[in-house]
Design a protein around this motif. Structure first.
Motif, mmCIF file in Angstrom:
data_model
loop_
_atom_site.group_PDB
_atom_site.id
_atom_site.type_symbol
_atom_site.label_atom_id
_atom_site.label_comp_id
_atom_site.label_asym_id
_atom_site.label_seq_id
_atom_site.Cartn_x
_atom_site.Cartn_y
_atom_site.Cartn_z
ATOM 1 N N SER A 106 48.621 2.793 13.154
ATOM 2 C CA SER A 106 47.690 2.177 12.208
ATOM 3 C C SER A 106 48.120 0.757 11.879
ATOM 4 C CB SER A 106 47.617 3.020 10.935
ATOM 5 O OG SER A 106 48.902 3.148 10.360
ATOM 6 N N ASP A 107 47.190 0.029 11.267
ATOM 7 C CA ASP A 107 47.461 -1.347 10.852
ATOM 8 C C ASP A 107 48.499 -1.406 9.742
ATOM 9 O OD1 ASP A 107 45.547 -2.244 12.629
ATOM 10 O OD2 ASP A 107 43.954 -2.280 11.136
ATOM 11 N N GLN A 108 48.565 -0.329 8.962
ATOM 12 C CA GLN A 108 49.484 -0.276 7.823
ATOM 13 C C GLN A 108 49.976 1.154 7.659
ATOM 14 O OE1 GLN A 108 46.667 -1.723 5.094
ATOM 15 N NE2 GLN A 108 45.653 0.235 4.792
ATOM 16 N N GLU A 109 51.019 1.326 6.892
ATOM 17 C CA GLU A 109 51.571 2.652 6.621
ATOM 18 C C GLU A 109 50.510 3.502 5.915
ATOM 19 O OE1 GLU A 109 55.225 4.854 7.046
ATOM 20 O OE2 GLU A 109 54.822 2.790 7.592
ATOM 21 N N LEU A 110 50.309 4.725 6.403
ATOM 22 C CA LEU A 110 49.330 5.633 5.802
ATOM 23 C C LEU A 110 50.018 6.559 4.810
ATOM 24 C CD1 LEU A 110 47.374 6.747 8.982
ATOM 25 C CD2 LEU A 110 46.667 5.062 7.297
ATOM 26 N N GLY A 111 49.278 6.953 3.800
ATOM 27 C CA GLY A 111 49.796 7.937 2.866
ATOM 28 C C GLY A 111 49.725 9.331 3.487
ATOM 29 N N GLN A 158 53.483 6.740 12.843
ATOM 30 C CA GLN A 158 54.057 7.892 12.161
ATOM 31 C C GLN A 158 53.749 9.140 12.986
ATOM 32 O OE1 GLN A 158 51.700 6.326 8.772
ATOM 33 N NE2 GLN A 158 53.297 7.311 7.548
ATOM 34 N N THR A 159 54.689 10.084 12.998
ATOM 35 C CA THR A 159 54.480 11.333 13.726
ATOM 36 C C THR A 159 54.528 12.494 12.736
ATOM 37 O OG1 THR A 159 55.445 10.409 15.730
ATOM 38 C CG2 THR A 159 55.321 12.801 15.598
ATOM 39 N N TYR A 160 53.571 13.387 12.887
ATOM 40 C CA TYR A 160 53.434 14.556 12.020
ATOM 41 C C TYR A 160 53.405 15.804 12.884
ATOM 42 C CZ TYR A 160 51.668 10.860 8.983
ATOM 43 O OH TYR A 160 51.527 9.707 8.267
ATOM 44 N N THR A 161 53.661 16.952 12.276
ATOM 45 C CA THR A 161 53.531 18.235 12.959
ATOM 46 C C THR A 161 52.361 18.989 12.344
ATOM 47 O OG1 THR A 161 55.900 18.315 13.388
ATOM 48 C CG2 THR A 161 54.687 20.376 13.608
ATOM 49 N N VAL A 162 51.463 19.439 13.219
ATOM 50 C CA VAL A 162 50.259 20.148 12.779
ATOM 51 C C VAL A 162 50.277 21.535 13.402
ATOM 52 C CG1 VAL A 162 47.743 20.164 12.882
ATOM 53 C CG2 VAL A 162 48.957 18.008 12.541
ATOM 54 N N THR A 163 50.003 22.564 12.596
ATOM 55 C CA THR A 163 49.966 23.925 13.111
ATOM 56 C C THR A 163 48.525 24.421 13.177
ATOM 57 O OG1 THR A 163 50.276 24.851 10.899
ATOM 58 C CG2 THR A 163 52.256 24.520 12.234
ATOM 59 N N ALA A 209 39.387 8.654 11.841
ATOM 60 C CA ALA A 209 38.406 8.084 10.919
ATOM 61 C C ALA A 209 39.045 7.450 9.685
ATOM 62 C CB ALA A 209 37.400 9.158 10.495
ATOM 63 N N LEU A 210 40.344 7.672 9.487
ATOM 64 C CA LEU A 210 41.023 7.072 8.335
ATOM 65 C C LEU A 210 41.062 5.554 8.484
ATOM 66 C CD1 LEU A 210 44.044 9.509 7.916
ATOM 67 C CD2 LEU A 210 42.029 9.346 6.450
ATOM 68 N N SER A 211 40.948 4.872 7.389
ATOM 69 C CA SER A 211 40.953 3.413 7.383
ATOM 70 C C SER A 211 42.262 2.864 7.954
ATOM 71 C CB SER A 211 40.769 2.908 5.950
ATOM 72 O OG SER A 211 40.795 1.510 5.919
ATOM 73 N N GLY A 212 42.135 1.953 8.917
ATOM 74 C CA GLY A 212 43.306 1.298 9.495
ATOM 75 C C GLY A 212 43.880 1.971 10.725
ATOM 76 N N VAL A 213 43.442 3.195 11.030
ATOM 77 C CA VAL A 213 43.986 3.912 12.183
ATOM 78 C C VAL A 213 43.449 3.291 13.471
ATOM 79 C CG1 VAL A 213 44.044 6.121 13.421
ATOM 80 C CG2 VAL A 213 44.349 6.066 10.948
ATOM 81 N N THR A 214 44.367 2.979 14.391
ATOM 82 C CA THR A 214 43.980 2.372 15.663
ATOM 83 C C THR A 214 44.143 3.325 16.841
ATOM 84 O OG1 THR A 214 46.196 1.432 15.939
ATOM 85 C CG2 THR A 214 44.523 0.033 14.876
ATOM 86 N N ASP A 215 44.984 4.369 16.684
ATOM 87 C CA ASP A 215 45.180 5.327 17.769
ATOM 88 C C ASP A 215 45.728 6.636 17.213
ATOM 89 O OD1 ASP A 215 45.215 5.972 20.637
ATOM 90 O OD2 ASP A 215 47.390 6.091 20.369
ATOM 91 N N VAL A 216 45.297 7.736 17.820
ATOM 92 C CA VAL A 216 45.815 9.065 17.477
ATOM 93 C C VAL A 216 46.154 9.756 18.787
ATOM 94 C CG1 VAL A 216 45.336 11.285 16.382
ATOM 95 C CG2 VAL A 216 44.320 9.201 15.442
ATOM 96 N N ALA A 217 47.406 10.200 18.923
ATOM 97 C CA ALA A 217 47.841 10.915 20.121
ATOM 98 C C ALA A 217 48.313 12.299 19.705
ATOM 99 C CB ALA A 217 48.966 10.156 20.820
ATOM 100 N N VAL A 218 47.703 13.329 20.285
ATOM 101 C CA VAL A 218 48.041 14.714 19.943
ATOM 102 C C VAL A 218 48.697 15.381 21.136
ATOM 103 C CG1 VAL A 218 47.130 16.943 19.210
ATOM 104 C CG2 VAL A 218 46.083 14.839 18.353
ATOM 105 N N ASP A 219 49.876 15.970 20.902
ATOM 106 C CA ASP A 219 50.566 16.755 21.926
ATOM 107 C C ASP A 219 50.358 18.222 21.564
ATOM 108 O OD1 ASP A 219 52.210 17.959 23.764
ATOM 109 O OD2 ASP A 219 53.999 16.822 23.230
#
Length: 68
Positions: free
Chosen positions: A46-51, A4-9, A26-36
């Motif tokens: 993640s292993d599963q869809e995150l809320g 999933q991709t999100y926009t953070v300000t 640190a969220l359960s199931g997260v395997t990678d986080v890439a920040v641009d």
């Protein structure tokens, strides 16, 4: 695997990137986080869809705002 991709300000430097990466990672199931940093896009794998509320809470804990 889910991605999933999100926009953070509010991120302005590498410290910001590390903070968001650590909190979201640190969220359960997260395997990678890439920040641009230039676009503010945060892609979470993640292993599963995150809320979205869980991701928003992690981003806010880091001191930033999830906008999309």
């Amino acid at each position: 695997m889910a991605q999933q991709t999100y926009t953070v300000t509010g991120m302005t430097c590498e410290h910001c990137v590390r903070s968001v990466t650590e909190e979201v990672g640190a969220l359960s199931g997260v395997t990678d986080v890439a920040v641009d940093l230039p676009t503010g896009e945060v892609t979470v794998t993640s292993d599963q869809e995150l809320g979205v509320d869980d991701v928003r809470a992690a981003v806010e804990e880091a001191g930033y705002k999830l906008t999309a």
